[in-house]
Design a protein around this motif. Structure first.
Motif, PDB file in Angstrom:
ATOM      1  N   GLY A  21       0.793  -1.215   0.000  1.00  0.00           N
ATOM      2  CA  GLY A  21       0.000   0.000   0.000  1.00  0.00           C
ATOM      3  C   GLY A  21       0.826   1.266   0.000  1.00  0.00           C
ATOM      4  O   GLY A  21       2.011   1.261  -0.327  1.00  0.00           O
ATOM      5  N   LYS A  22       0.189   2.369   0.419  1.00  0.00           N
ATOM      6  CA  LYS A  22       0.837   3.680   0.342  1.00  0.00           C
ATOM      7  C   LYS A  22       2.049   3.787   1.272  1.00  0.00           C
ATOM      8  O   LYS A  22       3.035   4.472   0.936  1.00  0.00           O
ATOM      9  CB  LYS A  22      -0.170   4.783   0.641  1.00  0.00           C
ATOM     10  N   HIS A  23       1.991   3.124   2.430  1.00  0.00           N
ATOM     11  CA  HIS A  23       3.143   3.194   3.341  1.00  0.00           C
ATOM     12  C   HIS A  23       4.351   2.467   2.747  1.00  0.00           C
ATOM     13  O   HIS A  23       5.491   2.939   2.868  1.00  0.00           O
ATOM     14  CB  HIS A  23       2.778   2.575   4.696  1.00  0.00           C
ATOM     15  N   LEU A  25       4.874   2.173  -0.434  1.00  0.00           N
ATOM     16  CA  LEU A  25       5.320   3.057  -1.524  1.00  0.00           C
ATOM     17  C   LEU A  25       6.232   4.152  -0.988  1.00  0.00           C
ATOM     18  O   LEU A  25       7.275   4.453  -1.591  1.00  0.00           O
ATOM     19  CB  LEU A  25       4.106   3.667  -2.217  1.00  0.00           C
ATOM     20  N   GLU A  26       5.858   4.761   0.127  1.00  0.00           N
ATOM     21  CA  GLU A  26       6.672   5.830   0.710  1.00  0.00           C
ATOM     22  C   GLU A  26       8.079   5.345   1.036  1.00  0.00           C
ATOM     23  O   GLU A  26       9.069   6.047   0.780  1.00  0.00           O
ATOM     24  CB  GLU A  26       5.999   6.364   1.978  1.00  0.00           C
ATOM     25  N   ILE A  46      -0.621  -1.376  -4.953  1.00  0.00           N
ATOM     26  CA  ILE A  46      -1.242  -0.203  -5.550  1.00  0.00           C
ATOM     27  C   ILE A  46      -0.519   0.098  -6.869  1.00  0.00           C
ATOM     28  O   ILE A  46       0.666  -0.240  -7.037  1.00  0.00           O
ATOM     29  CB  ILE A  46      -1.199   1.011  -4.605  1.00  0.00           C
ATOM     30  N   GLU A  48       0.872   2.614  -8.126  1.00  0.00           N
ATOM     31  CA  GLU A  48       2.099   3.414  -8.052  1.00  0.00           C
ATOM     32  C   GLU A  48       3.321   2.546  -7.781  1.00  0.00           C
ATOM     33  O   GLU A  48       4.420   2.836  -8.297  1.00  0.00           O
ATOM     34  CB  GLU A  48       1.961   4.482  -6.954  1.00  0.00           C
TER      35      GLU A  48
END
Length: 215
Positions: A21-23, A25-26, A46, A48
């Motif tokens: 997820g987004k974490h 990705l970061e 995700i 990205e």
């Protein structure tokens, strides 16, 4: 207690990221400029992350997406570090404990007590890396300080550092006196940073010659 800011070369080092997820990705975005070999475990990613993995195929950073849940046996591959970004805290902590038992550095997103290392607010300009950490006391302060430091940096910081590094052999040859050479390096860096530009070859030669005559 404050954390000591080790700066470690992770080029080619194997790292696991658990989560898609987004974490996750970061963390991938922060790590990828430093060229580790990343293996990312998740049943779903995700878009990205998928795009970033594809883009990084043309760089030194390798991002391998593993389309399944992380297995305890995966630790037999002996990663240098593990970042846990799953959705279930209990499972995240269980994985963190496994890593700690195997002396593998582990970071658990949004769970500082389970972390053995943390991600600072990061500024990177080529060879320049600045990390700011409040040890969780106030991430907002870290972000604010990051913005303030970024304003202080010359636009051409990366170019200046590359140029200064490239001129070290010439300067060491032309200025044999160690004390004079040390002072010259500082003066040269100050000039470049204040003027936000590098010297021409003629200016550098003239400046070195002046210092040599004064020795």
């Amino acid at each position: 207690m404050a954390l000591f800011p080790f700066f470690i070369d992770i080029t080619g080092k194997k790292g696991f990221i658990i989560g898609g997820g987004k974490h996750a990705l970061e963390k991938i975005e922060k790590l990828s400029p430093f060229a580790p070999q990343l293996m990312v475990f998740a049943t779903d990613f995700i878009p990205e992350i998928i795009l970033l993995a594809e883009e990084r195929k043309r760089t030194k950073c390798q991002i391998i997406l593993i389309h399944r849940e992380f297995l305890d046996s995966d630790l037999k591959l002996q990663p240098y570090f593990v970042i846990v970004a799953g959705k279930v805290q209990e499972e995240n902590r269980r994985i963190a404990t496994l890593c700690q038992e195997r002396n593998i550095l582990v970071n658990v997103v949004d769970d500082q007590p389970a972390c053995e290392f943390i991600f600072p607010s990061l500024i990177q300009r080529g060879n320049l890396t600045i990390g700011i950490s409040t040890n969780g006391a106030s991430p907002a302060v870290g972000v604010r300080l990051k913005k303030q430091v970024e304003v202080l940096l010359p636009d051409r910081t990366e170019e200046i550092l590359d140029w200064l590094q490239s001129k070290r052999p010439y300067i060491m040859d032309k200025i044999p006196d160690k004390k004079q050479r040390f002072a010259f390096f500082h003066q040269l860096a100050e000039i470049c940073m204040e003027e936000n530009q590098v010297l021409t070859e003629e200016e550098l030669v003239a400046y070195c010659s002046k210092i040599v005559k004064e020795i």
